[in-house]
Design a protein around this motif. Structure first.
Motif, PDB file in Angstrom:
ATOM      1  N   PHE A   1       0.803  -1.218   0.000  1.00 38.89           N
ATOM      2  CA  PHE A   1       0.000   0.000   0.000  1.00 38.89           C
ATOM      3  C   PHE A   1       0.838   1.272   0.000  1.00 38.89           C
ATOM      4  CE2 PHE A   1      -2.825  -3.325   1.355  1.00 38.89           C
ATOM      5  CZ  PHE A   1      -3.998  -3.030   0.676  1.00 38.89           C
ATOM      6  N   LEU A   2       2.115   1.134   0.234  1.00 40.69           N
ATOM      7  CA  LEU A   2       3.028   2.271   0.131  1.00 40.69           C
ATOM      8  C   LEU A   2       4.423   1.725  -0.139  1.00 40.69           C
ATOM      9  CD1 LEU A   2       3.891   3.693   3.667  1.00 40.69           C
ATOM     10  CD2 LEU A   2       2.784   1.495   3.300  1.00 40.69           C
ATOM     11  N   PRO A   3       5.313   2.543  -0.674  1.00 40.55           N
ATOM     12  CA  PRO A   3       6.654   2.068  -1.009  1.00 40.55           C
ATOM     13  C   PRO A   3       7.551   2.042   0.231  1.00 40.55           C
ATOM     14  CG  PRO A   3       6.402   4.340  -1.709  1.00 40.55           C
ATOM     15  CD  PRO A   3       5.070   3.914  -1.164  1.00 40.55           C
TER      16      PRO A   3
ATOM     17  N   LEU B   1      10.030  -3.229   0.405  1.00 40.36           N
ATOM     18  CA  LEU B   1      10.328  -3.365  -1.025  1.00 40.36           C
ATOM     19  C   LEU B   1      11.524  -4.269  -1.305  1.00 40.36           C
ATOM     20  CD1 LEU B   1       9.685   0.245  -2.404  1.00 40.36           C
ATOM     21  CD2 LEU B   1       8.540  -1.850  -3.139  1.00 40.36           C
ATOM     22  N   PRO B   2      12.686  -4.058  -0.695  1.00 40.87           N
ATOM     23  CA  PRO B   2      13.824  -4.907  -1.042  1.00 40.87           C
ATOM     24  C   PRO B   2      13.627  -6.360  -0.630  1.00 40.87           C
ATOM     25  CG  PRO B   2      14.404  -3.407   0.739  1.00 40.87           C
ATOM     26  CD  PRO B   2      13.069  -2.968   0.220  1.00 40.87           C
TER      27      PRO B   2
ATOM     28  N   ILE C   1       2.414  -4.765  -6.944  1.00 38.97           N
ATOM     29  CA  ILE C   1       1.700  -3.494  -7.063  1.00 38.97           C
ATOM     30  C   ILE C   1       2.257  -2.614  -5.949  1.00 38.97           C
ATOM     31  CG2 ILE C   1      -0.483  -2.276  -6.809  1.00 38.97           C
ATOM     32  CD1 ILE C   1      -1.963  -4.698  -7.725  1.00 38.97           C
ATOM     33  N   VAL C   2       2.798  -1.472  -6.302  1.00 38.22           N
ATOM     34  CA  VAL C   2       3.326  -0.553  -5.303  1.00 38.22           C
ATOM     35  C   VAL C   2       2.377   0.640  -5.192  1.00 38.22           C
ATOM     36  CG1 VAL C   2       5.259   0.915  -4.614  1.00 38.22           C
ATOM     37  CG2 VAL C   2       5.693  -1.269  -5.754  1.00 38.22           C
ATOM     38  N   GLY C   3       1.866   0.869  -4.008  1.00 41.47           N
ATOM     39  CA  GLY C   3       0.952   1.970  -3.800  1.00 41.47           C
ATOM     40  C   GLY C   3       1.666   3.306  -3.694  1.00 41.47           C
ATOM     41  N   VAL C   4       1.062   4.312  -4.282  1.00 36.83           N
ATOM     42  CA  VAL C   4       1.521   5.694  -4.144  1.00 36.83           C
ATOM     43  C   VAL C   4       0.570   6.355  -3.161  1.00 36.83           C
ATOM     44  CG1 VAL C   4       1.969   7.878  -5.323  1.00 36.83           C
ATOM     45  CG2 VAL C   4       2.379   5.696  -6.514  1.00 36.83           C
ATOM     46  N   PRO C   5       1.016   6.695  -1.954  1.00 35.04           N
ATOM     47  CA  PRO C   5       0.098   7.198  -0.920  1.00 35.04           C
ATOM     48  C   PRO C   5      -0.660   8.449  -1.364  1.00 35.04           C
ATOM     49  CG  PRO C   5       2.214   6.621   0.034  1.00 35.04           C
ATOM     50  CD  PRO C   5       2.391   6.552  -1.452  1.00 35.04           C
ATOM     51  N   ASN C   6      -1.886   8.571  -0.880  1.00 31.59           N
ATOM     52  CA  ASN C   6      -2.720   9.726  -1.233  1.00 31.59           C
ATOM     53  C   ASN C   6      -2.022  11.049  -0.923  1.00 31.59           C
ATOM     54  OD1 ASN C   6      -4.677   7.877  -1.935  1.00 31.59           O
ATOM     55  ND2 ASN C   6      -5.924   8.186  -0.116  1.00 31.59           N
ATOM     56  N   GLU C   7      -1.305  11.086   0.180  1.00 33.97           N
ATOM     57  CA  GLU C   7      -0.675  12.345   0.582  1.00 33.97           C
ATOM     58  C   GLU C   7       0.462  12.777  -0.343  1.00 33.97           C
ATOM     59  OE1 GLU C   7       0.634   9.078   3.546  1.00 33.97           O
ATOM     60  OE2 GLU C   7      -1.203   9.700   2.492  1.00 33.97           O
ATOM     61  N   ASN C   8       0.891  11.888  -1.239  1.00 31.71           N
ATOM     62  CA  ASN C   8       1.918  12.270  -2.218  1.00 31.71           C
ATOM     63  C   ASN C   8       1.330  12.864  -3.495  1.00 31.71           C
ATOM     64  OD1 ASN C   8       3.980   9.398  -1.380  1.00 31.71           O
ATOM     65  ND2 ASN C   8       4.106  11.486  -0.610  1.00 31.71           N
TER      66      ASN C   8
ATOM     67  N   ALA D   1      11.867   6.798  -4.084  1.00 33.88           N
ATOM     68  CA  ALA D   1      10.900   6.097  -3.240  1.00 33.88           C
ATOM     69  C   ALA D   1      10.730   4.631  -3.621  1.00 33.88           C
ATOM     70  CB  ALA D   1       9.543   6.791  -3.306  1.00 33.88           C
ATOM     71  N   VAL D   2      10.907   4.308  -4.899  1.00 33.92           N
ATOM     72  CA  VAL D   2      10.616   2.948  -5.363  1.00 33.92           C
ATOM     73  C   VAL D   2      11.857   2.263  -5.920  1.00 33.92           C
ATOM     74  CG1 VAL D   2       9.203   1.539  -6.907  1.00 33.92           C
ATOM     75  CG2 VAL D   2       8.224   3.594  -5.861  1.00 33.92           C
ATOM     76  N   LEU D   3      12.437   2.821  -6.975  1.00 41.19           N
ATOM     77  CA  LEU D   3      13.495   2.115  -7.699  1.00 41.19           C
ATOM     78  C   LEU D   3      14.796   2.028  -6.919  1.00 41.19           C
ATOM     79  CD1 LEU D   3      12.820   3.509 -11.287  1.00 41.19           C
ATOM     80  CD2 LEU D   3      11.996   1.394 -10.233  1.00 41.19           C
ATOM     81  N   ALA D   4      14.968   2.871  -5.925  1.00 39.62           N
ATOM     82  CA  ALA D   4      16.149   2.748  -5.071  1.00 39.62           C
ATOM     83  C   ALA D   4      16.071   1.517  -4.177  1.00 39.62           C
ATOM     84  CB  ALA D   4      16.309   4.000  -4.210  1.00 39.62           C
ATOM     85  N   HIS D   5      14.860   0.947  -4.037  1.00 34.51           N
ATOM     86  CA  HIS D   5      14.660  -0.166  -3.113  1.00 34.51           C
ATOM     87  C   HIS D   5      14.226  -1.452  -3.802  1.00 34.51           C
ATOM     88  CE1 HIS D   5      14.953   2.952  -0.113  1.00 34.51           C
ATOM     89  NE2 HIS D   5      13.966   3.603  -0.701  1.00 34.51           N
TER      90      HIS D   5
END
Length: 350
Positions: free
Chosen positions: A66-68, A73-74, A84-91, A110-114
């Motif tokens: 639900f969030l990265p 993630l790793p 499925i990686v969630g992008v939080p509403n607050e972003n 937020a995502v590809l680094a992990h």
């Protein structure tokens, strides 16, 4: 020689077949595998590596986050689980205003680094924004567009699809399924989103819970109909017959998509499940019956009466109970597994 009418009809048939082929391809690389959501609103959750290992040990290779979370993630990526990686509403406000460059920066950090891109199948931008987060609604589609543009710039748009998960309440009408129609108040956001999904080959994501439909309206929703029960009275809708609420809900959404001119957009169910406690109908036996049916349908590639040849990619909720979730007591009891890794009820995924 074909008449003008016959030629037109043939053209419509070919277009429809082509649309279904494209949509089926977009519905997932492996729609014959069930996925499981991994919510994190709990105080006694096992570490991410243990959760990932538990999924793999049970033959599950797809998960929704639900969030990265940089801790999760790793661990899931290293276990070979597609996400499925969630992008939080607050972003969403930042991502809608930042342009593709800012979205790319967020995506990398937020995502590809992990997690490597090959493990990320979808970005689910926001969760149920049109249901209870109207503040973010104007930012939803621009955020999706910026993230997609960032993926294009990174050469990843063919691998990672961008969508947004909606509550079933995005439908203003759902009975009978052919009467399915979107809530008019949501159409200013939904219409450009549907165009985006059609253009990019991404699915329309929906969270649907026949259990909650039964709890909210037991006088009109049979428990057996919600549970795929063999004795449930079927619903006749023109030439189509519905024996369960899951099919009926998905097809109401399909009908709504068709009414808006986007009948080729596939549907993915990003949350569904049945709790084991907190309500008289929330029992391990009922949860086992419902979720086993979902696993079986995924394995057989079963479509719906309105789209019989098109599997519905599905993610079960939830990996573990989440004791920190708000709301009714049953909200905290959707876990398929216990914290020690044992099953909450008898169910197999392989």
């Amino acid at each position: 020689m074909a008449t003008r009418t016959e030629s037109c009809l043939l053209g419509h048939v070919l277009l429809a077949v082509s649309a279904l082929v494209v949509a089926a391809a977009a519905a997932g690389d492996d729609p014959g595998k069930i996925g499981i959501c991994h919510g994190r609103v709990g105080s006694n959750l096992p570490p991410p590596a243990a959760a990932a290992a538990l999924l793999r040990r049970n033959g599950v290779t797809k998960a929704r986050l639900f969030l990265p979370d940089p801790a999760v993630l790793p661990a899931f990526a290293a276990a070979g689980i597609d996400l499925i990686v969630g992008v939080p509403n607050e972003n969403l406000t930042f991502l809608s205003a930042s342009g593709p460059e800012g979205a790319a920066q967020w995506l990398r950090s937020a995502v590809l680094a992990h997690a490597p891109a090959e493990r990320v199948r979808y970005l689910a931008v926001g969760n149920e924004v049109l249901y209870n987060n109207q503040f973010y609604a104007p930012h939803l589609v621009p955020a999706m567009q910026n993230l997609h543009a960032a993926l294009v710039a990174l050469g990843l748009d063919g691998k990672v699809k961008v969508s947004s998960a909606h509550a079933s309440s995005v439908l203003a009408a759902s009975y009978p399924p052919s009467a399915g129609a979107f809530d008019a108040a949501s159409l200013p956001v939904l219409r450009p989103m549907l165009r985006f999904l059609a253009d990019t080959g991404a699915p329309f994501m929906v969270n649907t819970y026949p259990f909650i439909s039964y709890v909210n309206d037991p006088a009109n929703v049979q428990l057996g109909y919600a549970l795929f029960g063999a004795g449930a009275a079927p619903v006749q809708d023109g030439a189509l017959v519905y024996t369960n609420l899951f099919d009926a809900t998905v097809d109401a959404l399909v009908a709504a998509l068709e009414k808006e001119g986007f009948g080729n957009v596939p549907v993915a169910v990003t949350e569904t499940g049945w709790p084991t406690a907190g309500h008289p109908a929330a029992t391990p036996q009922n949860a086992a019956a419902y979720n086993a049916k979902m696993v079986e349908r995924a394995a057989r590639g079963v479509g719906t009466p309105r789209r019989p040849g098109m599997p519905v990619e599905t993610f079960l909720f939830d990996l573990y109970d989440e004791d920190g979730k708000p709301g009714a007591e049953f909200e905290r009891h959707f876990g398929i597994f216990k914290a020690d890794g044992s099953k909450a009820y008898d169910i197999n995924f392989a």
